[in-house]
Design an enzyme around this catalytic site. Structure first.
Site, mmCIF file in Angstrom:
data_model
loop_
_atom_site.group_PDB
_atom_site.id
_atom_site.type_symbol
_atom_site.label_atom_id
_atom_site.label_comp_id
_atom_site.label_asym_id
_atom_site.label_seq_id
_atom_site.Cartn_x
_atom_site.Cartn_y
_atom_site.Cartn_z
ATOM 1 N N THR A 216 0.768 -1.420 0.360
ATOM 2 C CA THR A 216 -0.116 0.259 -0.151
ATOM 3 C C THR A 216 1.075 1.228 0.309
ATOM 4 O O THR A 216 1.868 1.381 0.724
ATOM 5 C CB THR A 216 -0.759 0.042 0.822
ATOM 6 O OG1 THR A 216 -1.549 -1.545 1.639
ATOM 7 C CG2 THR A 216 -1.636 0.883 1.462
ATOM 8 N N VAL A 245 -13.232 -5.179 2.385
ATOM 9 C CA VAL A 245 -12.458 -4.352 2.258
ATOM 10 C C VAL A 245 -11.412 -3.537 3.143
ATOM 11 O O VAL A 245 -12.007 -4.174 3.949
ATOM 12 C CB VAL A 245 -13.948 -3.093 2.115
ATOM 13 C CG1 VAL A 245 -12.924 -1.267 2.649
ATOM 14 C CG2 VAL A 245 -14.586 -2.695 0.761
ATOM 15 N N THR A 267 0.218 0.905 7.283
ATOM 16 C CA THR A 267 0.199 0.581 5.597
ATOM 17 C C THR A 267 0.160 -1.248 6.678
ATOM 18 O O THR A 267 0.790 -1.567 7.604
ATOM 19 C CB THR A 267 1.442 -0.207 5.128
ATOM 20 O OG1 THR A 267 1.208 -0.917 4.057
ATOM 21 C CG2 THR A 267 2.686 0.362 5.902
HETATM 22 N N1 ASP Z 1 -3.799 -2.266 4.885
HETATM 23 C C1 ASP Z 1 -3.564 -2.565 3.162
HETATM 24 C C2 ASP Z 1 -5.037 -3.387 3.458
HETATM 25 O O1 ASP Z 1 -5.232 -4.092 4.077
HETATM 26 C C3 ASP Z 1 -2.835 -3.917 2.502
HETATM 27 C C4 ASP Z 1 -1.393 -3.029 2.651
HETATM 28 O O2 ASP Z 1 -1.141 -2.086 3.815
HETATM 29 O O3 ASP Z 1 -0.852 -3.137 2.016
HETATM 30 O O4 ASP Z 1 -5.769 -3.509 2.381
#
Ligand code: ASP
Length: 349
Positions: A216, A245, A267
């Site tokens: 992310t 989601v 993230t």
């Molecule tokens: N936090 C994001 C999710 O769970 C994934 C990520 O941080 O890469 O959708």
């Protein structure tokens, strides 16, 4: 024209008033700072090549510079975070926009959010499949609708009506992410051979494929008026199921921003970030415990670990204090200071 004493006195008075005004403006001017992340996860040196490392650092640097240019022009923190996130959304290296991961059904469903620390206004979209830059749609929701969050088709119809660019779904296809999905599915069926590959051969990340949920992107900025903004954008988790989601589009979980506390972008394993309301928790700790942005971030990362989650957080306060913390082996991250000096990092220092 004859210069009289009267002219002279008037000129001196005008000059002094503007000098005082200029000094006041300079005193009230805030530092400009921008912080970005490009995801946290199992990013090990052994899985990296010098070329891959250089590509990631170049992409983070470009994101920082694009966002910083906005701040330099006197534009808002919102403009800066949007510009920085757009660069990472357009890069196939990150799990957002162009480089988004695939769902179990082989689709790309994108989530994003943005928040203004001055007004506490916020906008978010989730599960969109045709918007090139989901963070632009999140901003349109914040500024042009009466709502905070829109999902799926509705979000797309609204964003398109506001001029957000759409792309065919094939735009999001990248071979690397497709293979990541295939490996994730194989491993789910118990086939461990799925992970018998050399991660150095993949141009994306040093992340092992067992780590399905990272990459992310996010940004937090402080502008010349002392206002903060934060934004986050993601493709979510490889192999995610129907309509899942994560935290990234949820205000208070993946993104939060308040001038009085800090701007925060996260993230990591989204389910844990939602359960702990991580971004809002960092803000609350600063507000109610009166601790620094670094201490608050550290405490929340430790609480995340205690619950079994992993990931990272970037945070920035109105004084320009920066925190970039994580409990994974790495997090793509960087800052640019008021003089335009860029620092980018991948591993733990
Ligand atoms: N936090 C994001 C999710 O769970 C994934 C990520 O941080 O890469 O959708």
């Amino acid at each position: 024209m004859k210069i009289t004493i009267k002219h002279y006195l008037l000129f001196t008075l005008l000059f002094s008033v503007s000098a005082i005004k200029a000094q006041r403006f300079a005193e009230n001017q805030s530092k400009i700072v921008l912080v970005v992340h490009g995801g946290a996860g199992t990013i090990n040196k052994k899985n990296m090549t010098p070329e891959k490392e250089a590509n990631y650092k170049a992409a983070l640097t470009l994101a920082l510079q694009k966002g910083f240019n906005e701040l330099k022009l006197g534009k808002s923190a919102l403009d800066a975070v949007q510009a920085a996130v757009n660069v990472m959304e357009d890069s196939p290296l990150f799990n957002a926009g162009k480089g988004a991961v695939f769902t179990n059904e082989g689709k790309n469903e994108l989530d994003a959010s943005i928040m203004d620390g001055r007004t506490l206004k916020a906008g978010a979209v989730a599960g969109v499949t045709s918007l090139k830059n989901p963070v632009n749609a999140a901003r349109a929701v914040m500024e042009k609708s009466q709502h905070v969050m829109m999902v799926g088709k509705g979000a797309e119809i609204f964003a398109t009506s506001q001029g957000c660019e759409t792309v065919p779904t094939s735009y999001f296809f990248t071979q690397e992410r497709w293979q990541q999905l295939e490996r994730a599915k194989k491993s789910e069926m118990g086939d461990r051979s799925a992970y018998n590959f050399d991660p150095r051969e993949s141009m994306i990340s040093g992340v092992s494929d067992e780590d399905k949920k990272f990459g992310t992107v996010g940004a937090v900025a402080l502008d010349i008026n002392g206002d903060l903004a934060a934004a986050t954008s993601t493709g979510g988790m490889t192999n995610k199921r129907y309509g899942r989601v994560g935290d990234s589009p949820i205000i208070g979980a993946g993104t939060y921003c308040n001038n009085l506390t800090a701007g925060i972008s996260c993230t990591g394993w989204g389910e844990y970030y939602i359960r702990l309301a991580i971004a809002n928790r960092v803000s609350n700790l600063i507000e109610f415990k009166n601790i620094s942005v670094e201490e608050a971030t550290k405490q929340v990362i430790s609480e995340l670990g205690n619950l079994g989650g992993d990931g990272g957080i970037i945070a920035l306060d109105q004084k320009g204090n920066v925190a970039m913390d994580f409990n994974t082996s790495g997090m793509y991250r960087g800052t640019i200071d008021e003089n335009g000096n860029v620092s980018v990092y991948i591993f733990k220092n």
